[in-house]
Design a protein around this motif. Structure first.
Motif, mmCIF file in Angstrom:
data_model
loop_
_atom_site.group_PDB
_atom_site.id
_atom_site.type_symbol
_atom_site.label_atom_id
_atom_site.label_comp_id
_atom_site.label_asym_id
_atom_site.label_seq_id
_atom_site.Cartn_x
_atom_site.Cartn_y
_atom_site.Cartn_z
ATOM 1 N N PHE A 172 -41.843 -46.038 78.431
ATOM 2 C CA PHE A 172 -42.189 -45.016 77.057
ATOM 3 C C PHE A 172 -41.649 -43.666 77.072
ATOM 4 N N SER A 173 -40.623 -43.714 75.882
ATOM 5 C CA SER A 173 -39.746 -42.926 75.833
ATOM 6 C C SER A 173 -40.452 -42.014 75.158
ATOM 7 N N TRP A 174 -39.592 -40.454 75.049
ATOM 8 C CA TRP A 174 -39.328 -39.449 74.091
ATOM 9 C C TRP A 174 -37.954 -38.798 73.756
ATOM 10 N N SER A 175 -37.825 -37.379 72.984
ATOM 11 C CA SER A 175 -36.608 -37.403 72.559
ATOM 12 C C SER A 175 -36.511 -35.910 73.291
ATOM 13 N N LEU A 176 -35.150 -35.613 74.461
ATOM 14 C CA LEU A 176 -35.624 -34.426 74.967
ATOM 15 C C LEU A 176 -35.787 -33.037 73.875
ATOM 16 N N ILE A 177 -35.289 -33.084 72.605
ATOM 17 C CA ILE A 177 -35.064 -31.792 71.613
ATOM 18 C C ILE A 177 -36.587 -32.341 70.859
ATOM 19 N N SER A 178 -37.736 -31.210 71.166
ATOM 20 C CA SER A 178 -38.263 -31.704 68.967
ATOM 21 C C SER A 178 -38.825 -30.221 68.859
ATOM 22 N N SER A 179 -38.843 -30.545 67.530
ATOM 23 C CA SER A 179 -38.867 -28.982 66.447
ATOM 24 C C SER A 179 -40.135 -28.853 66.334
ATOM 25 N N SER A 180 -40.980 -29.636 66.915
ATOM 26 C CA SER A 180 -42.670 -29.025 67.594
ATOM 27 C C SER A 180 -43.427 -29.598 68.459
ATOM 28 N N VAL A 181 -43.514 -30.881 67.101
ATOM 29 C CA VAL A 181 -44.889 -31.781 68.287
ATOM 30 C C VAL A 181 -43.688 -32.828 68.982
ATOM 31 N N ALA A 182 -43.881 -33.651 70.341
ATOM 32 C CA ALA A 182 -43.335 -34.366 70.619
ATOM 33 C C ALA A 182 -43.587 -35.656 70.537
ATOM 34 N N ALA A 183 -43.006 -36.472 70.619
ATOM 35 C CA ALA A 183 -43.313 -38.009 69.953
ATOM 36 C C ALA A 183 -42.985 -39.104 70.800
ATOM 37 N N PHE A 184 -44.377 -39.849 71.618
ATOM 38 C CA PHE A 184 -43.709 -40.191 72.581
ATOM 39 C C PHE A 184 -43.370 -42.419 71.817
ATOM 40 N N ASN A 231 -49.049 -39.047 73.255
ATOM 41 C CA ASN A 231 -49.221 -39.135 71.816
ATOM 42 C C ASN A 231 -50.452 -38.504 71.110
ATOM 43 N N SER A 232 -51.238 -38.025 71.925
ATOM 44 C CA SER A 232 -52.897 -37.296 71.446
ATOM 45 C C SER A 232 -52.437 -36.233 71.341
ATOM 46 N N LYS A 233 -53.875 -35.873 70.419
ATOM 47 C CA LYS A 233 -53.621 -34.147 70.488
ATOM 48 C C LYS A 233 -54.401 -33.376 72.157
ATOM 49 N N VAL A 234 -54.264 -33.770 72.698
ATOM 50 C CA VAL A 234 -55.181 -32.844 73.878
ATOM 51 C C VAL A 234 -53.869 -32.866 74.494
ATOM 52 N N VAL A 235 -53.062 -33.897 74.685
ATOM 53 C CA VAL A 235 -51.339 -33.657 75.539
ATOM 54 C C VAL A 235 -50.610 -32.321 74.715
ATOM 55 N N MET A 236 -50.761 -32.211 73.517
ATOM 56 C CA MET A 236 -49.683 -31.630 72.397
ATOM 57 C C MET A 236 -50.388 -29.990 73.379
ATOM 58 N N GLU A 237 -51.722 -30.297 73.019
ATOM 59 C CA GLU A 237 -52.347 -28.637 73.884
ATOM 60 C C GLU A 237 -51.998 -28.188 74.748
ATOM 61 N N ILE A 238 -51.857 -29.152 76.064
ATOM 62 C CA ILE A 238 -51.280 -28.954 77.009
ATOM 63 C C ILE A 238 -49.671 -28.426 77.355
ATOM 64 N N LEU A 239 -49.603 -29.494 76.650
ATOM 65 C CA LEU A 239 -47.926 -28.802 76.850
ATOM 66 C C LEU A 239 -47.159 -27.687 75.926
ATOM 67 N N SER A 240 -48.209 -26.854 75.518
ATOM 68 C CA SER A 240 -48.349 -26.130 74.199
ATOM 69 C C SER A 240 -48.193 -24.883 75.297
ATOM 70 N N ILE A 241 -49.168 -24.989 76.248
ATOM 71 C CA ILE A 241 -48.814 -23.924 77.795
ATOM 72 C C ILE A 241 -48.370 -23.962 78.883
ATOM 73 N N ILE A 242 -47.716 -25.371 79.272
ATOM 74 C CA ILE A 242 -47.061 -25.374 80.045
ATOM 75 C C ILE A 242 -45.249 -25.379 80.499
ATOM 76 N N ALA A 243 -44.705 -26.345 78.265
ATOM 77 C CA ALA A 243 -43.861 -26.245 78.438
ATOM 78 C C ALA A 243 -43.920 -25.898 76.909
ATOM 79 N N PRO A 244 -44.220 -24.537 76.730
ATOM 80 C CA PRO A 244 -44.071 -23.459 75.541
ATOM 81 C C PRO A 244 -42.152 -23.523 74.792
ATOM 82 N N THR A 245 -41.870 -24.228 74.349
ATOM 83 C CA THR A 245 -40.413 -24.474 73.857
ATOM 84 C C THR A 245 -40.636 -25.357 73.148
#
Length: 321
Positions: A116-128, A158-172
């Motif tokens: 599975f893949s994702w884009s390096l740059i995302s406007s806000s929410v990551a998409a896998f 792709n879950s809200k759980v990981v979006m919450e985690i990424l907002s902490i460990i990758a807040p960009t």
């Protein structure tokens, strides 16, 4: 950060310990080595090469190239091909005037594997997104590989759980391989894991059906408005109902996955499973867009690219029959 989320980091295993997240090919000159798949002869593309050894033995010049792309979950963004003829001999030997190698063909042992893949740059929410066997990936279309947990990890990411985690460990707006590797993964009992994988399979299938409905997909078969209806208006009404069903099912599936992962991570007091319509990445019917695409398909039939009695491409390069 809540105590509960901190405890998830203690209980979980880092994603990087059970899967490999990697950057891929840097060509150093995309204008030279990369094309949209519609720009080259279809006969010169190999869509399902299993590994680099096979790419060296086949006659194809172009191979699917994952470059990230727009916000889209589960499946899609299959737009580009890269010149990897003879196992990428031209890219591997692409040097500057002083003889220094300009390209960076890294992690080649992972090329063409499912992931599975994702884009390096995302406007806000990551998409896998799931990528089947056959794709090379670049530095902006970073990828994660796992034999045992691929679908489970795709659903988790792709879950809200990981979006919450990424907002902490990758807040960009950048999501690097190391960020994804640092996600804590809690593996549930096998029945729950199987349920997650079944829903994920469904999401991939729904998103793939949506992607393949338009001629920008190399797996496009026939325009969705060319169906057994007496008028275009009737065909459009049936298509609109089909799109709405697909949209509603994907949204329901994503909310069910959110519920499951919120329970697994014990975050019921912090997150809700609801998904906003704007974050569901299959298309609803759009009269203007869909009629324009029907006209485009009709022109394609006139020029021989498509034929009403043949699914998919009738002629797109090579010898004319």
């Amino acid at each position: 950060v809540s105590e509960k989320l901190l405890s998830d980091f203690e209980k979980g295993r880092l994603l990087g310990t059970i899967a490999d997240s990697k950057q891929g090919l840097a060509t150093a000159d995309n204008n030279r080595f990369v094309r949209l798949w519609t720009e080259v002869s279809i006969t010169a593309i190999e869509f399902s090469c299993p590994d680099c050894g096979s790419s060296a033995r086949c006659d194809a010049k172009w191979f699917p190239y994952n470059k990230g792309g727009e916000f889209r979950k589960w499946y899609g963004n299959n737009d580009f091909v890269v010149n990897w003829e003879n196992d990428g001999i031209e890219i591997r030997n692409f040097t500057d005037g002083k003889g220094y190698l300009r390209s960076r063909p890294q992690n080649t042992q992972y090329y063409f594997k499912q992931r599975f893949s994702w884009s390096l740059i995302s406007s806000s929410v990551a998409a896998f997104r799931y990528k089947p066997v056959g794709h090379i990936f670049d530095v902006a279309g970073m990828s994660c590989f796992s034999q045992e947990y691929l679908l489970y990890l795709l659903a988790l990411c792709n879950s809200k759980v990981v979006m919450e985690i990424l907002s902490i460990i990758a807040p960009t707006i950048n999501y690097q391989c190391g960020d994804i590797a640092n996600i804590p993964v809690i593996i549930p009992e096998s029945e729950i894991k199987k349920t997650v994988e079944k829903i994920t399979d469904s999401n991939i299938s729904i998103s793939r059906s949506d992607w393949d409905s338009f001629e920008t997909s190399w797996d496009f078969k026939r325009h969705p408005l060319v169906r057994g209806a007496a008028t275009v208006a009737e065909a459009y009404a049936a298509w609109a109902a089909e799109c709405e069903t697909r949209f509603s099912q994907l949204k329901a599936n994503e909310e069910e996955l959110n519920r499951i992962f919120i329970d697994i991570y014990g975050l019921q007091d912090e997150l809700t499973p609801e998904v906003e319509d704007k974050d569901v990445t299959v298309r609803r019917a759009d009269l203007g867009r869909d009629i324009r695409s029907l006209i485009s398909y009709a022109v394609g039939c006139m020029f021989g690219r498509y034929s009403l009695d043949v699914e998919g491409l009738a002629y797109a390069g090579g010898r004319w029959d």
